[in-house]
Design a protein around this motif. Structure first.
Motif, PDB file in Angstrom:
ATOM      1  N   ILE A  45      66.329  67.633   6.523  1.00  0.00           N
ATOM      2  CA  ILE A  45      67.761  67.540   6.853  1.00  0.00           C
ATOM      3  C   ILE A  45      68.538  68.447   5.901  1.00  0.00           C
ATOM      4  O   ILE A  45      68.398  68.365   4.689  1.00  0.00           O
ATOM      5  CB  ILE A  45      68.248  66.080   6.746  1.00  0.00           C
ATOM      6  CG1 ILE A  45      67.522  65.216   7.788  1.00  0.00           C
ATOM      7  CG2 ILE A  45      69.763  66.014   6.943  1.00  0.00           C
ATOM      8  CD1 ILE A  45      67.900  63.745   7.752  1.00  0.00           C
ATOM      9  N   CYS A  46      69.352  69.298   6.491  1.00  0.00           N
ATOM     10  CA  CYS A  46      70.133  70.290   5.750  1.00  0.00           C
ATOM     11  C   CYS A  46      71.589  69.839   5.705  1.00  0.00           C
ATOM     12  O   CYS A  46      72.036  69.069   6.572  1.00  0.00           O
ATOM     13  CB  CYS A  46      70.021  71.619   6.498  1.00  0.00           C
ATOM     14  SG  CYS A  46      71.054  72.930   5.838  1.00  0.00           S
ATOM     15  N   GLY A  47      72.348  70.359   4.733  1.00  0.00           N
ATOM     16  CA  GLY A  47      73.787  70.105   4.686  1.00  0.00           C
ATOM     17  C   GLY A  47      74.447  70.518   6.000  1.00  0.00           C
ATOM     18  O   GLY A  47      75.410  69.878   6.455  1.00  0.00           O
ATOM     19  N   GLY A  70      68.569  70.719  14.122  1.00  0.00           N
ATOM     20  CA  GLY A  70      67.441  70.741  13.178  1.00  0.00           C
ATOM     21  C   GLY A  70      66.864  72.144  13.095  1.00  0.00           C
ATOM     22  O   GLY A  70      66.450  72.711  14.109  1.00  0.00           O
ATOM     23  N   HIS A  71      66.868  72.715  11.873  1.00  0.00           N
ATOM     24  CA  HIS A  71      66.382  74.104  11.741  1.00  0.00           C
ATOM     25  C   HIS A  71      65.414  74.307  10.579  1.00  0.00           C
ATOM     26  O   HIS A  71      64.775  75.337  10.497  1.00  0.00           O
ATOM     27  CB  HIS A  71      67.568  75.070  11.600  1.00  0.00           C
ATOM     28  CG  HIS A  71      68.429  74.748  10.427  1.00  0.00           C
ATOM     29  ND1 HIS A  71      69.442  73.822  10.499  1.00  0.00           N
ATOM     30  CD2 HIS A  71      68.405  75.175   9.152  1.00  0.00           C
ATOM     31  CE1 HIS A  71      70.007  73.707   9.310  1.00  0.00           C
ATOM     32  NE2 HIS A  71      69.395  74.509   8.471  1.00  0.00           N
ATOM     33  N   GLU A  72      65.330  73.325   9.660  1.00  0.00           N
ATOM     34  CA  GLU A  72      64.391  73.483   8.528  1.00  0.00           C
ATOM     35  C   GLU A  72      63.091  72.810   8.938  1.00  0.00           C
ATOM     36  O   GLU A  72      62.959  71.588   8.857  1.00  0.00           O
ATOM     37  CB  GLU A  72      64.956  72.785   7.287  1.00  0.00           C
ATOM     38  CG  GLU A  72      66.276  73.354   6.824  1.00  0.00           C
ATOM     39  CD  GLU A  72      66.807  72.654   5.582  1.00  0.00           C
ATOM     40  OE1 GLU A  72      66.168  71.694   5.106  1.00  0.00           O
ATOM     41  OE2 GLU A  72      67.855  73.075   5.094  1.00  0.00           O
ATOM     42  N   THR A  73      62.132  73.589   9.382  1.00  0.00           N
ATOM     43  CA  THR A  73      61.000  72.938  10.038  1.00  0.00           C
ATOM     44  C   THR A  73      59.679  73.680   9.864  1.00  0.00           C
ATOM     45  O   THR A  73      59.660  74.871   9.521  1.00  0.00           O
ATOM     46  CB  THR A  73      61.327  72.760  11.541  1.00  0.00           C
ATOM     47  OG1 THR A  73      60.357  71.922  12.135  1.00  0.00           O
ATOM     48  CG2 THR A  73      61.374  74.090  12.264  1.00  0.00           C
ATOM     49  N   GLN A 155      60.964  75.319   3.187  1.00  0.00           N
ATOM     50  CA  GLN A 155      60.999  76.729   2.795  1.00  0.00           C
ATOM     51  C   GLN A 155      62.325  77.397   3.145  1.00  0.00           C
ATOM     52  O   GLN A 155      62.715  78.384   2.525  1.00  0.00           O
ATOM     53  CB  GLN A 155      59.828  77.482   3.414  1.00  0.00           C
ATOM     54  CG  GLN A 155      58.523  77.041   2.770  1.00  0.00           C
ATOM     55  CD  GLN A 155      57.331  77.678   3.437  1.00  0.00           C
ATOM     56  OE1 GLN A 155      56.967  78.805   3.159  1.00  0.00           O
ATOM     57  NE2 GLN A 155      56.718  76.946   4.349  1.00  0.00           N
ATOM     58  N   ASP A 156      63.030  76.853   4.122  1.00  0.00           N
ATOM     59  CA  ASP A 156      64.348  77.403   4.457  1.00  0.00           C
ATOM     60  C   ASP A 156      65.309  77.235   3.270  1.00  0.00           C
ATOM     61  O   ASP A 156      65.819  78.221   2.722  1.00  0.00           O
ATOM     62  CB  ASP A 156      64.804  76.738   5.772  1.00  0.00           C
ATOM     63  CG  ASP A 156      66.241  76.966   6.136  1.00  0.00           C
ATOM     64  OD1 ASP A 156      67.118  76.770   5.287  1.00  0.00           O
ATOM     65  OD2 ASP A 156      66.511  77.327   7.301  1.00  0.00           O
ATOM     66  N   PRO A 157      65.560  75.999   2.775  1.00  0.00           N
ATOM     67  CA  PRO A 157      66.463  75.875   1.616  1.00  0.00           C
ATOM     68  C   PRO A 157      65.871  76.438   0.320  1.00  0.00           C
ATOM     69  O   PRO A 157      66.605  76.977  -0.510  1.00  0.00           O
ATOM     70  CB  PRO A 157      66.694  74.363   1.506  1.00  0.00           C
ATOM     71  CG  PRO A 157      65.541  73.727   2.212  1.00  0.00           C
ATOM     72  CD  PRO A 157      65.158  74.676   3.304  1.00  0.00           C
TER      73      PRO A 157
HETATM   74 ZN   LIG Z   1      69.520  74.673   6.349  1.00  0.00          ZN
END
Ligand SMILES: [Zn+2]
Ligand SMILES: NC(=O)c1ccc[n+]([C@@H]2O[C@H](COP(=O)([O-])OP(=O)(O)OC[C@H]3O[C@@H](n4cnc5c(N)ncnc54)[C@H](O)[C@@H]3O)[C@@H](O)[C@H]2O)c1
Ligand SMILES: [Zn+2]
Length: 351
Positions: A45-47, A70-73, A155-157
């Protein structure tokens, strides 16, 4: 396997209101030419997901109702579309969520993360709070060996943190991290792993995160009761730090960062500010001869390469930053937790 006729449940922004997210049925997507179908392993979960949940002005303007967010996956490739040549069924991959056109001047010059025609997965188009999703093959990045699927989604954040840090010197340098949310915590950890001489970590009043920053290697941790600028000067022989990174979203922290960076130093800003015109001490910026840089996303692919080297060298402590792992059906609990700030990174697992 074939995704032809199956359906799946997915967390979808259905209503024009706060929260307004429901678990509803969708067709399992079919990979088009150049795309891969991925079976989700974990999505963090991202900001940004919280902004969408809160349904602020930015979200209203950017996220079409009906979008699976949802994009950090990360997940496993289970089907490849026509013409896919560089991906193998069964591989564990993490997703670069900026989808680029690879044809515009920005893409040509190596800045595909700010592609003129780009879109963001899970924001502008369907994402990964779902058991399956599709993405362009180039956006699926093979996870280095030994990284568990429940950690690979961050890995995204983590890449955001590394991209921000690399806007200035790190090895042998003095670095200040303003804002100790999950990205700031990753930055503290990465700065130490990349050889920073001194890492100063600053939050406002989040004691849990300040404690975590210490455990992740910060040499000095400051909060609202400290005179941040004075203490940074004292810790750097009166010069200020070489590299200030701003991850708090607070104009006050941005001002502190500018005022406590050494002459000719670097201020790198990943934060998105609630007010679009935060007050910035411009004369300090000018007279201190600072390099002020906005950071967006991750460089494709140098940030990913640096990150994979760090992950492969086992120098990062992802486990410590991921404080909570929930089942993906507990999405609403995960959002509440993220909203509370009593956490590092919250990850939703799919099996
Ligand atoms: Zn994000
Ligand atoms: N540009 C991009 O590509 C991109 C991508 C992801 C996130 N972001 C932005 O990066 C920022 C960091 O994200 P996150 O999820 O880690 O943030 P977060 O909101 O979880 O954490 C922010 C932290 O800053 C602290 N803080 C508040 N005021 C402060 C102050 N005056 N001084 C120091 N610390 C203070 C808070 O206590 C909190 O711990 C956010 O602004 C987010 O919107 C940008
Ligand atoms: Zn482009």
């Amino acid at each position: 396997m074939s995704s032809d006729s199956g359906t799946m449940l997915a967390w979808t922004k259905t209503k024009d209101e706060q929260n307004g997210m429901e678990l509803i049925e969708h067709k399992i997507p079919t990979p088009g030419p150049g795309e891969v179908l991925i079976k989700t392993k974990s999505t963090s979960i991202c900001g940004t997901d919280l902004h969408i949940w809160l349904w602020d002005d930015w979200s209203r303007d950017n996220v079409p109702l009906g979008t699976i967010t949802g994009h950090e996956t990360c997940g496993e490739i289970v089907e490849v579309g026509e013409g896919v040549s560089n991906q193998k069924i069964g591989d564990l991959v993490a997703i670069e969520c900026h989808f680029a056109c690879w044809e515009c001047p920005r893409c040509d010059e190596g800045n595909a993360h700010v592609c003129e025609n780009g879109e963001i997965f899970g924001v502008h188009s369907n994402g990964a709070f779902a058991p399956f999703f599709v993405c362009p093959e180039v956006n699926a990045r093979k996870v280095p060996d030994g990284i568990s699927p429940s950690h690979a989604s961050v890995q995204d954040p983590l890449g955001n943190a590394i991209h921000t840090l690399t806007g200035g010197p790190i090895e042998g340098a003095t670095v200040a991290i303003h804002g100790l949310g999950p990205i700031g915590l990753f930055a503290v950890n990465a700065a130490k792993a990349m050889g920073a001489k001194l890492v100063i970590a600053i939050d406002w009043d989040n004691k849990l995160r300040m404690e975590m920053a210490k455990e992740l290697g910060a040499d000095l941790v400051l909060g609202k009761d400290d005179d941040v600028i004075k203490t940074i000067f004292e810790a750097t022989a009166g010069q200020g730090v070489d590299n200030s990174c701003e991850f708090s979203g607070s104009p006050n922290a941005l001002s502190n960062a500018i005022k406590s960076t050494r002459m000719g130093g670097f201020v790198n800003v990943l934060s998105v500010y609630g007010q679009s015109m935060p007050q910035v001490p411009m004369n300090d910026l000018v007279f201190r001869y600072l390099h002020l840089k906005g950071i967006n996303g991750r460089k494709m692919w140098s940030t990913w390469e640096t990150m994979h080297d760090l992950l492969a060298s086992r120098k990062l402590d992802i486990e410590r930053v991921v404080t909570h792992q929930l089942n993906w059906k507990e999405f609403q609990e995960g959002m509440e937790l993220t909203k509370s700030g009593n956490c590092g990174k919250v990850v939703l697992n799919f099996d």
